[in-house]
Design an enzyme around this catalytic site. Structure first.
Site, PDB file in Angstrom:
ATOM      1  N   GLU A  66     -12.117   0.409   5.007  1.00  0.00           N
ATOM      2  CA  GLU A  66     -11.139  -0.448   5.681  1.00  0.00           C
ATOM      3  C   GLU A  66      -9.940  -0.687   4.772  1.00  0.00           C
ATOM      4  O   GLU A  66     -10.092  -0.848   3.552  1.00  0.00           O
ATOM      5  CB  GLU A  66     -11.799  -1.785   6.043  1.00  0.00           C
ATOM      6  N   ASP A 102      -6.542  -3.229   4.763  1.00  0.00           N
ATOM      7  CA  ASP A 102      -6.142  -4.443   5.472  1.00  0.00           C
ATOM      8  C   ASP A 102      -4.745  -4.945   5.159  1.00  0.00           C
ATOM      9  O   ASP A 102      -4.323  -4.972   3.993  1.00  0.00           O
ATOM     10  CB  ASP A 102      -7.087  -5.599   5.106  1.00  0.00           C
ATOM     11  N   GLU A 110      -3.660  -8.758   6.414  1.00  0.00           N
ATOM     12  CA  GLU A 110      -4.016  -9.954   7.176  1.00  0.00           C
ATOM     13  C   GLU A 110      -3.000 -11.040   6.868  1.00  0.00           C
ATOM     14  O   GLU A 110      -2.586 -11.204   5.710  1.00  0.00           O
ATOM     15  CB  GLU A 110      -5.423 -10.431   6.838  1.00  0.00           C
TER      16      GLU A 110
END
Length: 293
Positions: free
Chosen positions: A103, A105, A107
């Protein structure tokens, strides 16, 4: 000479054609993504170009790409939830599935009115994350759209905001340090309730009187290698003009980009897992001792 020029032109055309076979570019959410939850109050515009995700007391919402990718450049224009956004998280990330997922990211952790968002970045490899770096934005991310790009190739991952690099995660796999290069990843965007941790460690809760919370998205671009199973591990990493992301020019940042990233990190970086002495406790993650950029 003319015959050589004609052959060269034919070669270029052939390479461009093969690039189109590998490379997926689509600006319309309606063609490239679908609403995976919260469909009852999320929205894709009739022309397919714009998306809005909604969070209220009944549900958050999310979209994901129809295709899976390995390497390339993923970008999105995002305008974050305005006003009192404490407890909300708008996420934009690439991920595989399963317990040992990879993953990458972006955010965006909401905050109370008058306090800045926190831009949270992370990398999971084989299900293990804890590689966070965080930044304050040098702009108001709620008043206009800004470009958030993840560039991912066999050499490194680079996070960009409006064309400025803010972070690099380099590939040191040859030294036994894992790197996400063996799983296809989809693109996801979500807006959800994270008030158990997102704002001041969960001290600030969502004020539902401010609901519904709305994040807006447009101009999704995925210039990538499409994942077609394990054969893509070699195919997408193979250095060729068709795989433009493997070009040496993308192996490292330019001198100008290094200067841009230094400015961002010197003035707006607020957390680096490599410098968290309480968390490391004498066991520094191995990549932290390597050249980062």
């Amino acid at each position: 000479m003319e015959k050589l020029q004609a052959l060269f032109l034919a070669l270029i055309v052939s390479l461009v054609a093969s690039t189109c076979d590998n490379c997926f570019v689509d600006a319309k959410f309606s063609k490239s993504m679908y609403i995976s939850w919260g469909a009852q109050h999320s929205y894709i515009s009739s022309d397919g170009e714009n998306l809005q995700l909604v969070l209220d007391q009944t549900s958050g919402s999310a979209v994901q790409s129809k295709k899976t990718f390995l390497f390339g450049s993923i970008e999105m224009l995002i305008k974050l939830v305005p006003g009192n956004s404490a407890g909300t998280v708008t996420a934009y990330y690439l991920s595989s599935t399963g317990a040992k997922h990879d993953e990458i990211d972006f955010e965006f952790l909401g905050n109370t009115t008058g306090h800045p968002y926190i831009i949270h970045t992370n990398v999971y490899i084989q299900g293990i994350g804890r590689r966070e770096q965080q930044f304050y934005p040098w702009f108001d991310p709620t008043t206009d759209f800004h470009n958030y790009t993840i560039h991912w190739n066999p050499s490194a991952i680079v996070w960009f905001i409006d064309g400025l690099p803010i972070r690099v995660f380099r590939n040191y796999e040859r030294m036994g340090i894992p790197f996400p290069n063996k799983q296809g990843l989809r693109v996801y965007s979500t807006l959800w309730n994270a008030d158990n941790w997102a704002t001041r460690g969960g001290l600030e809760k969502i004020n539902w009187k401010s609901a519904p919370f709305i994040a807006r998205f447009r101009r999704f671009r995925a210039r990538t290698c499409k994942w077609n199973g394990p054969t893509s591990i070699h195919k997408c990493a193979f250095q060729s003009p068709a795989n433009w992301w493997t070009s040496p020019v993308y192996n490292k940042l330019s001198h100008a980009q290094m200067g841009q990233m230094k400015w961002v990190r010197d003035h707006y970086m607020i957390y680096d897992y490599c410098k968290d002495s309480k968390r490391i406790r004498g066991q520094m993650p191995p990549e932290c001792s390597k050249q980062q950029f």
